[in-house]
Design a protein around this motif. Structure first.
Motif, PDB file in Angstrom:
ATOM      1  N   LEU A  34       0.820  -1.209   0.000  1.00 57.05           N
ATOM      2  CA  LEU A  34       0.000   0.000   0.000  1.00 57.05           C
ATOM      3  C   LEU A  34       0.856   1.261   0.000  1.00 57.05           C
ATOM      4  N   ARG A  35       2.005   1.202   0.648  1.00 56.49           N
ATOM      5  CA  ARG A  35       2.894   2.364   0.729  1.00 56.49           C
ATOM      6  C   ARG A  35       3.653   2.588  -0.574  1.00 56.49           C
ATOM      7  N   ARG A  36       3.594   1.636  -1.486  1.00 55.23           N
ATOM      8  CA  ARG A  36       4.292   1.731  -2.776  1.00 55.23           C
ATOM      9  C   ARG A  36       5.751   2.145  -2.575  1.00 55.23           C
ATOM     10  N   THR A  37       6.450   1.354  -1.795  1.00 54.24           N
ATOM     11  CA  THR A  37       7.856   1.615  -1.530  1.00 54.24           C
ATOM     12  C   THR A  37       8.666   1.469  -2.813  1.00 54.24           C
ATOM     13  N   LYS A  38       9.927   1.864  -2.728  1.00 54.36           N
ATOM     14  CA  LYS A  38      10.811   1.770  -3.887  1.00 54.36           C
ATOM     15  C   LYS A  38      10.882   0.333  -4.413  1.00 54.36           C
ATOM     16  N   GLY A  39      10.970  -0.628  -3.478  1.00 51.59           N
ATOM     17  CA  GLY A  39      11.037  -2.026  -3.893  1.00 51.59           C
ATOM     18  C   GLY A  39       9.777  -2.485  -4.598  1.00 51.59           C
ATOM     19  N   VAL A  40       8.609  -2.044  -4.102  1.00 51.54           N
ATOM     20  CA  VAL A  40       7.346  -2.419  -4.740  1.00 51.54           C
ATOM     21  C   VAL A  40       7.260  -1.822  -6.139  1.00 51.54           C
ATOM     22  N   ARG A  41       7.666  -0.570  -6.279  1.00 57.08           N
ATOM     23  CA  ARG A  41       7.618   0.057  -7.601  1.00 57.08           C
ATOM     24  C   ARG A  41       8.549  -0.654  -8.575  1.00 57.08           C
ATOM     25  N   ARG A  42       9.716  -1.063  -8.100  1.00 56.08           N
ATOM     26  CA  ARG A  42      10.634  -1.784  -8.976  1.00 56.08           C
ATOM     27  C   ARG A  42      10.063  -3.151  -9.339  1.00 56.08           C
ATOM     28  N   ASN A  91       9.376  -4.479 -13.149  1.00 56.02           N
ATOM     29  CA  ASN A  91       9.876  -5.753 -13.667  1.00 56.02           C
ATOM     30  C   ASN A  91       8.730  -6.634 -14.144  1.00 56.02           C
ATOM     31  N   TYR A  92       7.651  -6.677 -13.358  1.00 54.62           N
ATOM     32  CA  TYR A  92       6.502  -7.485 -13.742  1.00 54.62           C
ATOM     33  C   TYR A  92       5.898  -6.983 -15.061  1.00 54.62           C
ATOM     34  N   ALA A  93       5.853  -5.669 -15.214  1.00 55.35           N
ATOM     35  CA  ALA A  93       5.278  -5.106 -16.436  1.00 55.35           C
ATOM     36  C   ALA A  93       6.077  -5.516 -17.667  1.00 55.35           C
ATOM     37  N   ARG A  94       7.382  -5.664 -17.518  1.00 57.10           N
ATOM     38  CA  ARG A  94       8.213  -6.053 -18.669  1.00 57.10           C
ATOM     39  C   ARG A  94       7.949  -7.502 -19.078  1.00 57.10           C
ATOM     40  N   VAL A  95       7.794  -8.384 -18.104  1.00 54.59           N
ATOM     41  CA  VAL A  95       7.614  -9.800 -18.453  1.00 54.59           C
ATOM     42  C   VAL A  95       6.151 -10.149 -18.705  1.00 54.59           C
ATOM     43  N   ARG A  96       5.238  -9.237 -18.336  1.00 53.49           N
ATOM     44  CA  ARG A  96       3.812  -9.485 -18.570  1.00 53.49           C
ATOM     45  C   ARG A  96       3.176  -8.322 -19.325  1.00 53.49           C
ATOM     46  N   ILE A 131      -1.236  -5.329 -13.128  1.00 53.64           N
ATOM     47  CA  ILE A 131       0.131  -5.383 -12.600  1.00 53.64           C
ATOM     48  C   ILE A 131       0.138  -5.004 -11.126  1.00 53.64           C
ATOM     49  N   ARG A 132      -0.679  -4.006 -10.767  1.00 54.35           N
ATOM     50  CA  ARG A 132      -0.772  -3.597  -9.360  1.00 54.35           C
ATOM     51  C   ARG A 132      -1.287  -4.748  -8.497  1.00 54.35           C
ATOM     52  N   ARG A 133      -2.311  -5.449  -8.952  1.00 57.55           N
ATOM     53  CA  ARG A 133      -2.827  -6.596  -8.199  1.00 57.55           C
ATOM     54  C   ARG A 133      -1.786  -7.713  -8.133  1.00 57.55           C
ATOM     55  N   LEU A 134      -1.065  -7.914  -9.237  1.00 59.92           N
ATOM     56  CA  LEU A 134      -0.045  -8.956  -9.270  1.00 59.92           C
ATOM     57  C   LEU A 134       1.084  -8.651  -8.286  1.00 59.92           C
ATOM     58  N   SER A 135       1.437  -7.377  -8.142  1.00 61.59           N
ATOM     59  CA  SER A 135       2.505  -7.016  -7.217  1.00 61.59           C
ATOM     60  C   SER A 135       2.091  -7.252  -5.770  1.00 61.59           C
ATOM     61  N   ARG A 136       0.788  -7.153  -5.481  1.00 61.14           N
ATOM     62  CA  ARG A 136       0.337  -7.469  -4.126  1.00 61.14           C
ATOM     63  C   ARG A 136       0.573  -8.948  -3.824  1.00 61.14           C
ATOM     64  N   ALA A 137       0.206  -9.802  -4.788  1.00 58.17           N
ATOM     65  CA  ALA A 137       0.483 -11.229  -4.622  1.00 58.17           C
ATOM     66  C   ALA A 137       1.982 -11.477  -4.535  1.00 58.17           C
ATOM     67  N   THR A 186       4.555 -15.245 -12.197  1.00 58.59           N
ATOM     68  CA  THR A 186       5.247 -13.982 -11.982  1.00 58.59           C
ATOM     69  C   THR A 186       5.240 -13.564 -10.523  1.00 58.59           C
ATOM     70  N   HIS A 187       4.158 -13.809  -9.802  1.00 57.85           N
ATOM     71  CA  HIS A 187       4.060 -13.372  -8.409  1.00 57.85           C
ATOM     72  C   HIS A 187       5.066 -14.071  -7.501  1.00 57.85           C
ATOM     73  N   ASP A 188       5.645 -15.186  -7.944  1.00 57.59           N
ATOM     74  CA  ASP A 188       6.670 -15.874  -7.146  1.00 57.59           C
ATOM     75  C   ASP A 188       8.081 -15.442  -7.522  1.00 57.59           C
ATOM     76  N   TRP A 189       8.190 -14.459  -8.412  1.00 59.36           N
ATOM     77  CA  TRP A 189       9.509 -13.919  -8.788  1.00 59.36           C
ATOM     78  C   TRP A 189       9.784 -12.712  -7.894  1.00 59.36           C
ATOM     79  N   HIS A 190      10.659 -12.879  -6.938  1.00 57.42           N
ATOM     80  CA  HIS A 190      10.936 -11.845  -5.941  1.00 57.42           C
ATOM     81  C   HIS A 190      12.077 -10.952  -6.426  1.00 57.42           C
ATOM     82  N   MET A 191      11.787 -10.173  -7.439  1.00 53.77           N
ATOM     83  CA  MET A 191      12.817  -9.324  -8.028  1.00 53.77           C
ATOM     84  C   MET A 191      12.462  -7.867  -7.774  1.00 53.77           C
ATOM     85  N   LEU A 192      13.077  -7.312  -6.732  1.00 59.49           N
ATOM     86  CA  LEU A 192      12.836  -5.927  -6.337  1.00 59.49           C
ATOM     87  C   LEU A 192      14.021  -5.037  -6.681  1.00 59.49           C
TER      88      LEU A 192
END
Length: 318
Positions: free
Chosen positions: A35-43, A47-52, A60-66, A289-295
């Motif tokens: 919810l705070r959209r930290t730097k890591g979440v934005r990154r 990354n998710y947007a590039r592969v999806r 993408i926002r919902r996917l990043s929550r997962a 994608t949600h299991d790819w922990h790339m921040l």
């Protein structure tokens, strides 16, 4: 905040908290961070947007929550992993492809170079591997402060994993010697270049820089290179009761990669091997994608000017 002290406290005390309470706590941490959209979440979202590219911004926002929930699940499990019994460990892990693709060589005294991504829970996979498959030797990024890195080494050593520090002496030489000792798995987290001297590849349609380690180890030690993907799965029934948790992982050992023509230059052989394992892991990254922990930054277009210049010089000089 003393990060090393916080990690040490968590490792020593998390097992004292009931698992459902801890699970709820880490879910809250994941959601608040999201919810705070930290730097890591934005990154992560970038990354998710590039592969999806098939997903819009809301998806993408919902996917990043997962993704954040999956990432915090990794930490929760890591902090309690030292308290897991052998029976629970066995129930939490399902292995695919090991008997067909890896076991014959390792049981015969060989070794395997394993290319991993930041997928699922690699520490749980390492703990399982060291107990039920073969000896495990790996490399870890040297974290700051030193006390934090020392805690990580002690943690992984307690799981039966032998750890070398990245940047400490001739790491590749030590890995080659370890491979030649035989009956050993050598998993290397390689979907991000930590040295600025990695190999540029195509990852899900975008240029990215990844580590050269798995390919170089395979070529130098003469051992097979395998891509290994790790994803989470829901547990049910007897397996869930035995695991004492609703989540487990699936470790998939992909077939050995073809060895490039020995007549090619060494760098080209390493590049071809690297692109091969990246292609296999990319399919898992796209499907889970949600299991790819790339921040962190992994794609060339996202790197800062200094690293882009280093990548360009590397391409020009081969």
């Amino acid at each position: 905040m003393n990060v090393a002290a916080a990690y040490t406290f968590a490792w020593r005390n998390a097992t004292k908290i009931p698992e459902p309470v801890l699970r709820g706590l880490f879910t809250v941490v994941a959601d608040v961070t999201w919810l705070r959209r930290t730097k890591g979440v934005r990154r992560m979202e970038a990354n998710y947007a590039r592969v999806r590219p098939d997903l819009d911004a809301a998806a993408i926002r919902r996917l990043s929550r997962a993704g954040m929930r999956s990432y915090m699940r990794y930490f929760r499990e890591a902090f309690t992993l030292q308290g897991v019994t052998p029976e629970q460990l066995k129930a939490r892990v399902r292995v695919v492809g090991y008997d067909e693709h890896v076991r014959p060589g390792v049981d015969a005294g060989g070794a395997a170079s394993l290319a991993l991504g930041h997928l699922g829970n690699w520490d749980l996979a390492g703990a399982y591997g060291s107990r039920y498959l073969a000896g495990v030797l790996t490399v870890a990024e040297r974290l700051k402060p030193d006390e934090l890195f020392d805690e990580f080494v002690r943690f992984r050593s307690s799981l039966g994993i032998n750890v070398l520090a990245l940047g400490s002496g001739d790491v590749l030489g030590a890995l080659v010697r370890g491979a030649k000792e035989g009956s050993r798995l050598i998993p290397l987290l390689s979907d991000r270049d930590l040295t600025s001297t990695g190999i540029e590849v195509d990852l899900a349609g975008h240029r990215a820089r990844v580590a050269a380690g798995p390919a170089l180890l395979g070529l130098e030690a003469g051992v097979p290179v395998h891509a290994v993907s790790i994803i989470y799965e829901r547990l049910r029934g007897d397996r869930r009761r035995a695991a004492r948790t609703p989540w487990g992982i699936v470790i998939t050992f992909h077939p050995p990669l073809p060895v490039p023509d020995a007549g090619l230059p060494r760098d080209e052989r390493a590049r071809l091997l690297t692109q091969s394992w990246v292609d296999q892991l990319a399919r898992t990254i796209v499907e889970h994608t949600h299991d790819w922990h790339m921040l962190q930054r992994v794609f060339v277009d996202d790197l800062g000017p200094a690293r882009q210049n280093a990548a360009r010089r590397a391409r020009e000089t081969g």
